[in-house]
Design an enzyme around this catalytic site. Structure first.
Site, mmCIF file in Angstrom:
data_model
loop_
_atom_site.group_PDB
_atom_site.id
_atom_site.type_symbol
_atom_site.label_atom_id
_atom_site.label_comp_id
_atom_site.label_asym_id
_atom_site.label_seq_id
_atom_site.Cartn_x
_atom_site.Cartn_y
_atom_site.Cartn_z
ATOM 1 N N LYS A 1 23.509 -32.252 -1.651
ATOM 2 C CA LYS A 1 23.477 -30.776 -1.654
ATOM 3 C C LYS A 1 22.166 -30.367 -2.333
ATOM 4 C CE LYS A 1 24.073 -27.294 -3.648
ATOM 5 N NZ LYS A 1 22.948 -26.323 -3.789
ATOM 6 N N GLY B 1 19.285 -30.673 -12.789
ATOM 7 C CA GLY B 1 19.287 -29.211 -12.803
ATOM 8 C C GLY B 1 19.363 -28.702 -14.224
ATOM 9 N N THR C 1 24.482 -25.685 -15.990
ATOM 10 C CA THR C 1 25.124 -26.165 -14.753
ATOM 11 C C THR C 1 25.615 -27.598 -14.957
ATOM 12 O OG1 THR C 1 23.450 -24.893 -13.585
ATOM 13 C CG2 THR C 1 24.845 -26.287 -12.251
ATOM 14 N N CYS D 1 10.733 -30.417 -15.883
ATOM 15 C CA CYS D 1 11.537 -30.600 -17.094
ATOM 16 C C CYS D 1 10.787 -31.374 -18.175
ATOM 17 C CB CYS D 1 12.853 -31.285 -16.753
ATOM 18 S SG CYS D 1 12.619 -32.795 -15.796
ATOM 19 N N GLU E 1 14.762 -23.392 -23.465
ATOM 20 C CA GLU E 1 13.956 -23.790 -22.306
ATOM 21 C C GLU E 1 13.603 -22.555 -21.481
ATOM 22 O OE1 GLU E 1 13.983 -27.212 -18.902
ATOM 23 O OE2 GLU E 1 15.720 -25.926 -19.000
#
Ligand code: TXE
Length: 486
Positions: A177, A230, A234, A286, A389
């Site tokens: 996905k 992610g 989440t 990241c 972040e």
């Protein structure tokens, strides 16, 4: 974009490109211009069910191939991607707003390299035998089953291929996905799989948003493994959903990485790399160093040189080979970053450059999602903008007086993904690196990747490691067979 050249994508399930069952769509926009460029299926539980059924049906055939045969498939996929390398770069730049040079040199190149790397890496994976005086232990790496792979928008095909390659190699079948914000190259990967004849059901793609398509994948009882990259919030939801079924779980989450400039750093020759570590992909990596900790004796000299270099970066047309920085992924993400810049001002921060739309921005990009690279001075290390972040082109600067203080500031956040240290004394840098609470630390370099090494974070930056043997281990079940000697 007119209706005629609007890209329409479909899911790829059991070797067929097909629309979602509910026939709902999600619009996909160009970050650079704000134009509508594509629409993708807004898939839901029924589509995930179909994809998991297809993956289940394909599992026996795929897992019974030898590992050499599956490695051979990976090489064929890499060759298929290689033949469309420029198209990958163009689609990635269109979909993310990133500069074409970055899309070519990093996204397209690494996506292909990921398949080649794992195909070759398995050849170095020695059979593990543990002899006892009266028995022999032999370790087998069996497939886990159905792998659910969920990926973000910052490095779309790069991160998807990082998961798909080892998952398929180890004999799993896949339901992926991709991010609803960047679906184009995932579709290209499905086209390549289709063209080269990967057996139907081995690799499936279901497009859609997190709630309607991502969540049913993470909680599906027949999915045995989840690999997610992610945001941390989440990731927490994904972990909850995956835990009830005891799925194998790998989470690569956010970071708030420190770049430590020691008193003896060669700031003149290293400045381009330090700026790259801060702003690559508009800071939407990241691993980017979003907090720069600078020894107080060279603070002023460093800041002047850093701001000078940053203001000379070219921000603009992503299709121009000379562009350094492009657009941000979405209007919502841009607004989130602007709200952090506002908080920084309220907390007493001084904006040394950037802070809003790039100056003299071409009119063709006026409706896109842009922020000029932003450098903020004067914030305390525990201020909101230095702790949370932001995931954009925003860097905060902080002085320190000795290594102990640098370590204290570096380890202050809830994150622990990466970091970098810049010093003329490599030994001192290497020792200092051991004291940083994060999964990866670079000394005198940044994002210098060897795909064999462990990749992952500590604290709120993730769970587990991928890369090299760590991916082999994660995407398989190690089984011991102990045979007593006659
Ligand atoms: O990512 P999300 P978002 C960070 C960054 C950013 C923040 C949020 O700070 O501002 O995360 O970004 C799917 N169950 N990173 O909202 O939501 C979603 O559809 C299952 C760091 O864009 O984490 C997408 O495919 N799946 C990061 C994927 O999760 C769900 C890179 C990631 O989206 C889901 C990106 C759910 N409940 C953002 N909800 C990194 N580590 O590099 C969403 N998804």
């Amino acid at each position: 974009m007119t209706e005629s050249n609007l890209i329409t994508l479909n899911n790829y399930i059991e070797g067929k490109f097909q629309n979602s069952k509910c026939n709902h769509w999600i619009d996909n926009y160009s970050p650079a211009t704000g134009d509508l460029i594509a629409r993708i299926p807004c898939s839901s539980t029924e589509d995930i069910d179909d994809a998991v059924t297809a993956a289940t049906n394909a599992f026996n055939g795929w897992s019974s191939l030898s590992i050499e045969e599956r490695a051979d498939w990976l090489i064929r996929i890499a060759d298929g991607l290689e033949s469309r390398k420029e198209e990958i770069a163009q689609l990635e730049s269109l979909d993310t707003g990133k500069p074409i040079s970055l899309a070519r040199g990093v996204d397209a190149a690494r996506s292909i390299a990921n398949f080649r790397f794992f195909a070759n890496h398995i050849l170095d994976h020695e059979q593990q035998i543990f002899e006892m005086s009266d028995a022999t232990n032999r370790v087998l790496y069996k497939p886990v089953g159905i792998a659910g792979l969920i990926t973000p928008w910052n490095l779309p095909l790069y991160l998807l291929s990082w998961k798909v390659a080892p998952a398929l190699l180890m004999g799993n079948t896949v339901v992926a996905k991709p991010s609803e914000l960047t679906p184009l190259t995932a579709n290209l990967l499905a086209e390549v799989m289709d063209e080269i004849g990967v057996p139907p059901g081995v690799f499936n793609i279901v497009h859609g948003n997190g709630i309607d398509a991502g969540a049913p994948l993470t909680s599906h009882p027949k999915v045995n493994l989840i690999s997610f990259t992610g945001g941390t919030a989440t990731g927490r939801e994904v972990a909850k959903a995956a835990s009830s079924g005891f799925k194998k779980l790998s989470l690569e989450l956010g970071g708030k990485n420190a770049t430590i400039i020691r008193h003896d750093a060669d700031i003149i020759s290293k400045m381009p790399e330090i700026v790259r570590a801060s702003f690559m992909n508009q800071g939407q990596v990241c691993l980017c160093g979003s907090r720069i900790l600078i020894h107080e004796t060279i603070y002023d000299e460093f800041v002047e040189s850093f701001v000078n270099t940053v203001t000379n970066m070219s921000v603009g047309d992503p299709s121009d080979e000379a562009t350094d920085l492009g657009a941000l992924i979405s209007a919502a993400h841009r607004d989130k970053i602007l709200s952090y810049i506002q908080i920084a001002k309220e907390e007493g921060g001084v904006i040394l450059c950037g802070g809003g739309m790039p100056l003299n921005h071409p009119t063709q990009f006026k409706d896109g999602f842009w922020i000029a690279p932003t450098v903020i001075d004067g914030l305390k290390p525990d201020s909101i903008c230095a702790m949370e972040e932001i995931f954009g082109p925003v860097v905060t600067l902080h002085p320190f007086s000795n290594d102990d203080e640098a370590v204290e500031i570096a380890n202050m956040t809830d994150y622990g993904l990466a970091g970098s240290i810049w010093t003329a004394d490599s030994d001192a840098g290497s020792e200092l690196a051991e004291r940083i609470d994060s999964g990866m630390v670079w000394v005198n370099c940044w994002l210098h990747r060897d795909l064999r090494v462990p990749f992952g974070g500590v604290k709120n930056s993730g769970v587990g490691r991928e890369g090299g043997d760590w991916s082999i281990g994660f995407f398989s079940e190690a089984v011991n067979i102990c045979v007593k000697h006659n």
